[in-house]
Scaffold this motif. Sequence first.
Motif, PDB file in Angstrom:
ATOM      1  N   ASP A  39       0.823  -1.215   0.000  1.00  0.00           N
ATOM      2  CA  ASP A  39       0.000   0.000   0.000  1.00  0.00           C
ATOM      3  C   ASP A  39       0.855   1.262   0.000  1.00  0.00           C
ATOM      4  OD1 ASP A  39      -2.406  -1.387  -0.098  1.00  0.00           O
ATOM      5  OD2 ASP A  39      -2.578  -1.491   2.085  1.00  0.00           O
ATOM      6  N   ASP A  40       1.981   1.226   0.711  1.00  0.00           N
ATOM      7  CA  ASP A  40       2.879   2.384   0.722  1.00  0.00           C
ATOM      8  C   ASP A  40       3.456   2.650  -0.664  1.00  0.00           C
ATOM      9  OD1 ASP A  40       2.490   2.925   3.407  1.00  0.00           O
ATOM     10  OD2 ASP A  40       4.261   1.808   4.052  1.00  0.00           O
ATOM     11  N   LEU A  41       3.822   1.589  -1.374  1.00  0.00           N
ATOM     12  CA  LEU A  41       4.394   1.758  -2.708  1.00  0.00           C
ATOM     13  C   LEU A  41       3.374   2.345  -3.681  1.00  0.00           C
ATOM     14  CD1 LEU A  41       6.593  -1.455  -3.089  1.00  0.00           C
ATOM     15  CD2 LEU A  41       7.288   0.846  -2.373  1.00  0.00           C
ATOM     16  N   LYS A  42       2.102   2.027  -3.485  1.00  0.00           N
ATOM     17  CA  LYS A  42       1.043   2.563  -4.341  1.00  0.00           C
ATOM     18  C   LYS A  42       0.900   4.077  -4.198  1.00  0.00           C
ATOM     19  CE  LYS A  42      -1.843  -1.575  -4.488  1.00  0.00           C
ATOM     20  NZ  LYS A  42      -3.098  -2.186  -4.027  1.00  0.00           N
TER      21      LYS A  42
ATOM     22  N   GLU B 140      10.491 -10.040 -10.415  1.00  0.00           N
ATOM     23  CA  GLU B 140       9.486 -11.112 -10.523  1.00  0.00           C
ATOM     24  C   GLU B 140       9.489 -11.997  -9.278  1.00  0.00           C
ATOM     25  OE1 GLU B 140       8.666 -15.061 -13.283  1.00  0.00           O
ATOM     26  OE2 GLU B 140       9.839 -13.409 -14.137  1.00  0.00           O
ATOM     27  N   ASN B 141      10.660 -12.118  -8.639  1.00  0.00           N
ATOM     28  CA  ASN B 141      10.802 -12.964  -7.457  1.00  0.00           C
ATOM     29  C   ASN B 141      10.655 -12.195  -6.142  1.00  0.00           C
ATOM     30  OD1 ASN B 141      11.651 -16.005  -8.000  1.00  0.00           O
ATOM     31  ND2 ASN B 141      12.326 -14.736  -9.705  1.00  0.00           N
ATOM     32  N   GLY B 142      10.079 -10.991  -6.192  1.00  0.00           N
ATOM     33  CA  GLY B 142       9.714 -10.312  -4.957  1.00  0.00           C
ATOM     34  C   GLY B 142      10.410  -9.005  -4.654  1.00  0.00           C
TER      35      GLY B 142
ATOM     36  N   LYS C 157       6.409  -1.935 -13.431  1.00  0.00           N
ATOM     37  CA  LYS C 157       4.964  -1.720 -13.565  1.00  0.00           C
ATOM     38  C   LYS C 157       4.184  -3.029 -13.350  1.00  0.00           C
ATOM     39  CE  LYS C 157       1.623   0.334 -16.727  1.00  0.00           C
ATOM     40  NZ  LYS C 157       1.422   0.963 -18.028  1.00  0.00           N
ATOM     41  N   LYS C 158       4.644  -4.109 -13.956  1.00  0.00           N
ATOM     42  CA  LYS C 158       3.933  -5.389 -13.875  1.00  0.00           C
ATOM     43  C   LYS C 158       3.861  -5.924 -12.443  1.00  0.00           C
ATOM     44  CE  LYS C 158       3.930 -10.071 -15.770  1.00  0.00           C
ATOM     45  NZ  LYS C 158       4.557 -11.000 -16.733  1.00  0.00           N
ATOM     46  N   TYR C 159       4.961  -5.778 -11.676  1.00  0.00           N
ATOM     47  CA  TYR C 159       5.023  -6.392 -10.347  1.00  0.00           C
ATOM     48  C   TYR C 159       4.901  -5.396  -9.195  1.00  0.00           C
ATOM     49  CZ  TYR C 159       6.365 -10.540 -12.924  1.00  0.00           C
ATOM     50  OH  TYR C 159       6.382 -11.611 -13.788  1.00  0.00           O
ATOM     51  N   GLY C 160       4.770  -4.105  -9.489  1.00  0.00           N
ATOM     52  CA  GLY C 160       4.579  -3.124  -8.429  1.00  0.00           C
ATOM     53  C   GLY C 160       5.838  -2.784  -7.662  1.00  0.00           C
TER      54      GLY C 160
ATOM     55  N   ASP D  12       7.861   4.945 -10.664  1.00  0.00           N
ATOM     56  CA  ASP D  12       6.866   4.465  -9.715  1.00  0.00           C
ATOM     57  C   ASP D  12       6.197   3.198 -10.247  1.00  0.00           C
ATOM     58  OD1 ASP D  12       4.888   5.356 -11.575  1.00  0.00           O
ATOM     59  OD2 ASP D  12       4.629   7.256 -10.515  1.00  0.00           O
ATOM     60  N   ILE D  13       5.312   2.615  -9.457  1.00  0.00           N
ATOM     61  CA  ILE D  13       4.689   1.347  -9.836  1.00  0.00           C
ATOM     62  C   ILE D  13       3.780   1.480 -11.056  1.00  0.00           C
ATOM     63  CG2 ILE D  13       4.773   0.488  -7.462  1.00  0.00           C
ATOM     64  CD1 ILE D  13       1.696   0.795  -7.384  1.00  0.00           C
TER      65      ILE D  13
END
Length: 181
Positions: free
Chosen positions: A10-13, A91-93, A112-115, A164-165
């Motif tokens: 949520d913080d990254l968003k 992709e791995n976190g 963008k795909k993984y946030g 950003d994401i």
Amino acid sequence: MKLTVPFNEDDLKKLKIGNTVFLTGTIYTARDAAHKRLVELIKKGEKLPIELKNQAIFYVGPTPPKPGQVIGSAGPTTSYRMDPYAPLLIENGLRGMIGKGGRSPEVIDSIKKYGAVYFGAIGGAGALLSKAIKKAELIAYEDLGAEAIRKLEVVDFPVVVINDIYGNDLYKEGQSKWNRE
């Protein structure tokens, strides 16, 4: 804005390009040689020496600490050298990367795909950045010297959101604004 690492989705968003962020918590150091080894382990299905989930990697090869210091100068290195490896780590976190310079379209697509988020740290200010590092511990690949993986405990480590994401790019937006004026 202040954020704790490991990150909360949520913080990254909430982050937008150009935001100044102060990171507190655990981050890891790794450069291209360490990235290559991490990717090889992932491809072999082997355990990594660090946890990637919601973590940040700082692209740095710190200088040795002087007496009484936790770490020496710790300025960011150019990020594009990690671009061949970053998408698989994301992709791995992996959710945060700290460096300097732009990223490839493939890395931005993975962000963008993984946030994930790419943060810029100020190049040439390694001595100042090191003041935000309160503890440094060698974790893996000691044979790489300054480029070994280290676990850092940071307090109010200053960075700027470059990607950003949502796939926005501060460098491209800044150039676009300049070219219109």
